[in-house]
Design an enzyme around this catalytic site. Structure first.
Site, PDB file in Angstrom:
ATOM      1  N   CYS A  48      65.754-111.227 -92.777  1.00 61.12           N
ATOM      2  CA  CYS A  48      67.204-111.256 -92.073  1.00 61.12           C
ATOM      3  C   CYS A  48      68.191-111.835 -93.292  1.00 61.12           C
ATOM      4  CB  CYS A  48      67.229-112.492 -91.090  1.00 61.12           C
ATOM      5  SG  CYS A  48      66.788-114.067 -91.535  1.00 61.12           S
ATOM      6  N   HIS A  96      68.030-117.979 -88.728  1.00 59.94           N
ATOM      7  CA  HIS A  96      68.178-116.555 -88.541  1.00 59.94           C
ATOM      8  C   HIS A  96      69.713-116.338 -89.114  1.00 59.94           C
ATOM      9  CE1 HIS A  96      67.904-112.395 -87.406  1.00 59.94           C
ATOM     10  NE2 HIS A  96      68.545-112.470 -86.620  1.00 59.94           N
ATOM     11  N   HIS A 108      71.186-106.844 -87.846  1.00 56.08           N
ATOM     12  CA  HIS A 108      70.049-107.834 -88.330  1.00 56.08           C
ATOM     13  C   HIS A 108      68.661-107.197 -88.453  1.00 56.08           C
ATOM     14  CE1 HIS A 108      69.187-109.273 -84.210  1.00 56.08           C
ATOM     15  NE2 HIS A 108      69.229-108.150 -84.229  1.00 56.08           N
TER      16      HIS A 108
END
Length: 133
Positions: A48, A96, A108
């Protein structure tokens, strides 16, 4: 440079980032690339924060490769003020990060077994927003 008018009321909101369109275009160029932890290899694999670091790097903005470190590196903006190119952070503690595309969509790299993808933002899960640039 440039001046502009002083604002009353709330805190300072940084203007939309001039590099946002470049970062978004870079991230979109990696759609379909597999997730791999700690990876930051265009057309090979990303995690990420590797994706956000690489995409913004293509727009000339350097940042660390770690979601919490990225969160600490740039001015925070209110979640309601999110603009395309901003970084959206999830979970507490933060683990994240995604790149906001605008229009309620993000891009993402989520977890092993998934590909870089575009998804709808679950605003209730967003814990913070920062504006690189």
């Amino acid at each position: 440079g440039g001046g502009g008018t002083g604002g009353g009321g709330g805190g300072y909101v940084p203007p939309p980032s001039p590099g946002a369109s470049g970062a978004i275009a870079a991230a979109k160029s990696q759609l379909g690339v597999p997730y791999r932890f700690a990876a930051e290899e265009p057309n090979v694999a990303f995690d990420c924060s590797g994706l956000t670091k690489w995409a913004w790097g293509r727009a000339g903005v350097r940042m660390p490769h770690q979601s919490r470190a990225q969160f600490a590196s740039f001015p925070q903006v209110a979640i309601a003020e999110a603009q395309p190119g901003d970084l959206l952070f999830f979970r507490s503690p933060i683990s994240h990060v995604a790149l906001y595309l605008g229009g309620g969509l993000l891009i993402h790299a989520v977890q092993p077994g998934t590909l870089v993808s575009i998804a709808a933002v679950r605003w209730g899960n967003v814990v913070g927003v920062v504006r690189p640039g």
